[in-house]
Write a protein that holds these residues in place. Structure first.
Motif, PDB file in Angstrom:
ATOM      1  N   ARG A  41      11.882  -0.584   0.048  1.00 35.55           N
ATOM      2  CA  ARG A  41      13.226  -1.424   0.494  1.00 35.55           C
ATOM      3  C   ARG A  41      14.208  -1.458  -0.616  1.00 35.55           C
ATOM      4  O   ARG A  41      15.356  -1.649  -0.615  1.00 35.55           O
ATOM      5  N   ALA A  42      13.548  -1.673  -1.721  1.00 36.48           N
ATOM      6  CA  ALA A  42      14.313  -1.852  -3.061  1.00 36.48           C
ATOM      7  C   ALA A  42      14.824  -0.656  -3.751  1.00 36.48           C
ATOM      8  O   ALA A  42      16.025  -0.657  -4.286  1.00 36.48           O
ATOM      9  N   GLU A  43      14.095   0.235  -3.552  1.00 32.83           N
ATOM     10  CA  GLU A  43      14.674   1.634  -4.124  1.00 32.83           C
ATOM     11  C   GLU A  43      14.579   2.775  -2.901  1.00 32.83           C
ATOM     12  O   GLU A  43      13.827   2.712  -2.035  1.00 32.83           O
ATOM     13  N   PRO A  44      15.648   3.696  -3.094  1.00 31.62           N
ATOM     14  CA  PRO A  44      16.013   4.529  -2.015  1.00 31.62           C
ATOM     15  C   PRO A  44      15.118   5.389  -1.806  1.00 31.62           C
ATOM     16  O   PRO A  44      14.308   5.674  -0.696  1.00 31.62           O
ATOM     17  N   GLU A  45      14.558   5.919  -2.818  1.00 29.72           N
ATOM     18  CA  GLU A  45      13.479   7.037  -2.823  1.00 29.72           C
ATOM     19  C   GLU A  45      12.536   7.048  -3.995  1.00 29.72           C
ATOM     20  O   GLU A  45      12.719   6.497  -4.937  1.00 29.72           O
ATOM     21  N   ARG A  46      11.241   7.436  -3.599  1.00 30.08           N
ATOM     22  CA  ARG A  46      10.307   7.432  -4.541  1.00 30.08           C
ATOM     23  C   ARG A  46       9.053   8.358  -4.384  1.00 30.08           C
ATOM     24  O   ARG A  46       8.935   8.831  -3.339  1.00 30.08           O
ATOM     25  N   ALA A  47       8.519   9.007  -5.502  1.00 36.21           N
ATOM     26  CA  ALA A  47       7.534   9.789  -5.455  1.00 36.21           C
ATOM     27  C   ALA A  47       6.336   9.176  -5.043  1.00 36.21           C
ATOM     28  O   ALA A  47       5.955   7.975  -5.157  1.00 36.21           O
ATOM     29  N   CYS A  48       5.425   9.917  -4.420  1.00 35.14           N
ATOM     30  CA  CYS A  48       4.088   9.082  -3.859  1.00 35.14           C
ATOM     31  C   CYS A  48       3.386   8.640  -4.920  1.00 35.14           C
ATOM     32  O   CYS A  48       2.710   7.257  -4.688  1.00 35.14           O
ATOM     33  N   GLY A  49       3.250   9.104  -6.323  1.00 38.96           N
ATOM     34  CA  GLY A  49       2.260   8.607  -7.136  1.00 38.96           C
ATOM     35  C   GLY A  49       2.885   7.443  -7.821  1.00 38.96           C
ATOM     36  O   GLY A  49       2.283   6.693  -8.811  1.00 38.96           O
ATOM     37  N   THR A  50       4.010   6.754  -7.465  1.00 36.11           N
ATOM     38  CA  THR A  50       4.713   5.824  -8.186  1.00 36.11           C
ATOM     39  C   THR A  50       4.823   4.644  -7.551  1.00 36.11           C
ATOM     40  O   THR A  50       5.671   3.839  -7.929  1.00 36.11           O
ATOM     41  N   PHE A  51       3.941   4.065  -6.714  1.00 36.39           N
ATOM     42  CA  PHE A  51       4.031   2.944  -6.017  1.00 36.39           C
ATOM     43  C   PHE A  51       2.692   2.132  -6.360  1.00 36.39           C
ATOM     44  O   PHE A  51       1.801   2.302  -6.934  1.00 36.39           O
ATOM     45  N   PRO A  52       3.319   0.934  -6.663  1.00 42.26           N
ATOM     46  CA  PRO A  52       2.752  -0.321  -7.297  1.00 42.26           C
ATOM     47  C   PRO A  52       1.332  -0.685  -6.528  1.00 42.26           C
ATOM     48  O   PRO A  52       1.210  -1.967  -6.092  1.00 42.26           O
ATOM     49  N   VAL A  53       0.539   0.286  -6.015  1.00 39.41           N
ATOM     50  CA  VAL A  53      -0.783  -0.124  -5.174  1.00 39.41           C
ATOM     51  C   VAL A  53      -1.982   0.351  -6.002  1.00 39.41           C
ATOM     52  O   VAL A  53      -2.024   0.953  -6.898  1.00 39.41           O
ATOM     53  N   VAL A  55      -4.862   1.488  -5.008  1.00 38.24           N
ATOM     54  CA  VAL A  55      -6.043   2.452  -4.316  1.00 38.24           C
ATOM     55  C   VAL A  55      -6.267   3.762  -4.578  1.00 38.24           C
ATOM     56  O   VAL A  55      -5.339   4.174  -5.474  1.00 38.24           O
ATOM     57  N   ALA A  56      -7.073   4.549  -4.350  1.00 34.39           N
ATOM     58  CA  ALA A  56      -7.383   5.946  -4.609  1.00 34.39           C
ATOM     59  C   ALA A  56      -6.479   6.699  -3.888  1.00 34.39           C
ATOM     60  O   ALA A  56      -5.552   6.250  -3.005  1.00 34.39           O
ATOM     61  N   PRO A  57      -6.016   7.891  -4.730  1.00 26.40           N
ATOM     62  CA  PRO A  57      -4.870   8.869  -4.134  1.00 26.40           C
ATOM     63  C   PRO A  57      -4.931   9.253  -2.795  1.00 26.40           C
ATOM     64  O   PRO A  57      -4.088   9.163  -1.833  1.00 26.40           O
ATOM     65  N   SER A  58      -6.297   9.384  -2.192  1.00 27.26           N
ATOM     66  CA  SER A  58      -6.597   9.848  -0.931  1.00 27.26           C
ATOM     67  C   SER A  58      -6.320   8.676   0.017  1.00 27.26           C
ATOM     68  O   SER A  58      -5.966   8.821   1.099  1.00 27.26           O
ATOM     69  N   THR A  59      -6.668   7.351  -0.344  1.00 23.35           N
ATOM     70  CA  THR A  59      -6.401   6.351   0.473  1.00 23.35           C
ATOM     71  C   THR A  59      -4.626   6.341   0.540  1.00 23.35           C
ATOM     72  O   THR A  59      -4.296   5.743   1.903  1.00 23.35           O
ATOM     73  N   LEU A  60      -4.015   6.206  -0.628  1.00 23.11           N
ATOM     74  CA  LEU A  60      -2.700   6.445  -0.499  1.00 23.11           C
ATOM     75  C   LEU A  60      -1.887   7.168   0.673  1.00 23.11           C
ATOM     76  O   LEU A  60      -1.276   7.056   1.344  1.00 23.11           O
ATOM     77  N   GLU A  77       9.433  17.351   0.988  1.00 25.12           N
ATOM     78  CA  GLU A  77       8.966  18.038  -0.307  1.00 25.12           C
ATOM     79  C   GLU A  77       9.861  18.292  -1.100  1.00 25.12           C
ATOM     80  O   GLU A  77      10.958  19.236  -0.817  1.00 25.12           O
ATOM     81  N   ASP A  78       9.561  18.314  -2.345  1.00 24.08           N
ATOM     82  CA  ASP A  78      10.414  18.986  -3.593  1.00 24.08           C
ATOM     83  C   ASP A  78       9.385  19.472  -4.699  1.00 24.08           C
ATOM     84  O   ASP A  78       8.881  18.602  -5.653  1.00 24.08           O
ATOM     85  N   GLY A  79       9.169  20.614  -4.514  1.00 22.08           N
ATOM     86  CA  GLY A  79       8.243  21.194  -5.692  1.00 22.08           C
ATOM     87  C   GLY A  79       6.709  20.651  -5.285  1.00 22.08           C
ATOM     88  O   GLY A  79       6.373  20.838  -4.167  1.00 22.08           O
ATOM     89  N   ASN A  80       6.481  20.166  -6.096  1.00 23.79           N
ATOM     90  CA  ASN A  80       5.120  19.687  -5.989  1.00 23.79           C
ATOM     91  C   ASN A  80       4.678  18.034  -5.800  1.00 23.79           C
ATOM     92  O   ASN A  80       3.783  17.568  -5.378  1.00 23.79           O
ATOM     93  N   ARG A  81       6.047  17.669  -5.784  1.00 26.12           N
ATOM     94  CA  ARG A  81       6.169  16.011  -5.387  1.00 26.12           C
ATOM     95  C   ARG A  81       6.472  15.809  -4.014  1.00 26.12           C
ATOM     96  O   ARG A  81       7.246  16.619  -3.361  1.00 26.12           O
ATOM     97  N   ARG A  82       6.108  14.742  -3.362  1.00 28.06           N
ATOM     98  CA  ARG A  82       6.771  14.333  -1.986  1.00 28.06           C
ATOM     99  C   ARG A  82       7.158  13.132  -2.073  1.00 28.06           C
ATOM    100  O   ARG A  82       6.857  12.157  -2.568  1.00 28.06           O
ATOM    101  N   TRP A  83       8.539  13.012  -1.889  1.00 37.48           N
ATOM    102  CA  TRP A  83       9.454  12.145  -1.844  1.00 37.48           C
ATOM    103  C   TRP A  83       9.378  11.422  -0.512  1.00 37.48           C
ATOM    104  O   TRP A  83       9.508  11.787   0.493  1.00 37.48           O
ATOM    105  N   THR A  84       9.258   9.786  -0.647  1.00 38.66           N
ATOM    106  CA  THR A  84       9.345   9.221   0.609  1.00 38.66           C
ATOM    107  C   THR A  84      10.517   8.212   0.561  1.00 38.66           C
ATOM    108  O   THR A  84      11.027   7.707  -0.424  1.00 38.66           O
ATOM    109  N   THR A  85      11.225   8.031   1.890  1.00 42.89           N
ATOM    110  CA  THR A  85      12.287   7.148   2.176  1.00 42.89           C
ATOM    111  C   THR A  85      11.886   6.266   3.040  1.00 42.89           C
ATOM    112  O   THR A  85      10.936   6.850   4.134  1.00 42.89           O
ATOM    113  N   LEU A  86      12.388   5.378   3.294  1.00 44.63           N
ATOM    114  CA  LEU A  86      12.411   4.173   4.401  1.00 44.63           C
ATOM    115  C   LEU A  86      13.500   4.841   5.452  1.00 44.63           C
ATOM    116  O   LEU A  86      14.559   5.165   5.065  1.00 44.63           O
TER     117      LEU A  86
END
Lengths: 120, 120
Positions: A41-53, A55-60, A77-86
DNA sequence: ACACATGTACGATGGATGTCGAAAGAGAGG
DNA sequence: CCTCTCTTTCGACATCCATCGTACATGTGT
């Protein structure tokens, strides 16, 4: 024979009209997923691994699937990263004001007036 | 020794300030409980056995406990019946607008614009 | 081509959850 | 006192769920 030829299974998202409120509520009732949504909600788009949680990657990945299948987020998907938006517009179109109200409620302090600070 | 001496275990309700949003969302994410809350929203107070749900009595008791412990409802005893009310003021004081927004969202049709009526 | 980084799929596991039936407590009424 | 109604508690059960470790697929960069 390995059917792993297509690992990225095309990321199925529900249509905006098909978003189910109970699924949304259930998705939001988990602290990790709530953190993900609040971060988004604060940032428009973010890569999977950059969340302040914490838990293990598979849990994420699991939590992302729950959010995605509930219709709360969209992933591309963008290359090797997966971008997430609300899915702000879809959500707000289907359930006006819901997301903001819920997120605002999450910010509500547990003790509205508590200057004493005594645990008693 | 039977510890059943006190079957009505004093009906513990959380304080208004202690209501947790994630518990509320989880409580509302079940269709049976959502029906209970919606029914309560329309009528101020209702006896346990008079809800339009299709589950066994013991299951209903379970759902009432979940709602009660989440802080959504309040239950009082009157003779042999148990009356249930929504904690509207407590909820709205803690999470302004949340309940109405969620209930309104539940009423949202699956097809936002469909005056034609054609499934096409 | 190779190693590295990013993220997923799979399988397992312990715990929570929704559901029910049977038994029982508490009050109302005969 | 007995019975009937309302509701709960208990035990059981099947399912779902959050979590993780391991293995692997895909892309990037050297």
């Amino acid at each position: 024979m390995p059917r792993t030829q297509r690992r990225r299974a095309a990321l199925v998202h529900p249509e905006a009209e098909e978003i189910d409120l109970l699924d949304v509520l259930h998705a939001l009732s988990d602290p990790t997923r709530m953190t993900i949504v609040r971060t988004l909600r604060a940032e428009p788009e973010r890569a999977c691994g950059t969340f302040p949680v914490d838990v293990a990657p598979s849990t994420l990945t699991h939590h992302f699937r729950v959010l995605r299948e509930a219709g709360l987020i969209r992933q591309r998907e963008d290359g090797n990263r997966r971008w997430t938006t609300l899915r702000l517009e879809d959500l707000d179109g289907r359930f006006p004001g819901l997301l903001d109200t819920v997120l605002a409620a999450y910010e509500a302090p547990a003790k509205p007036v508590g200057p004493e600070g005594g645990v008693t």
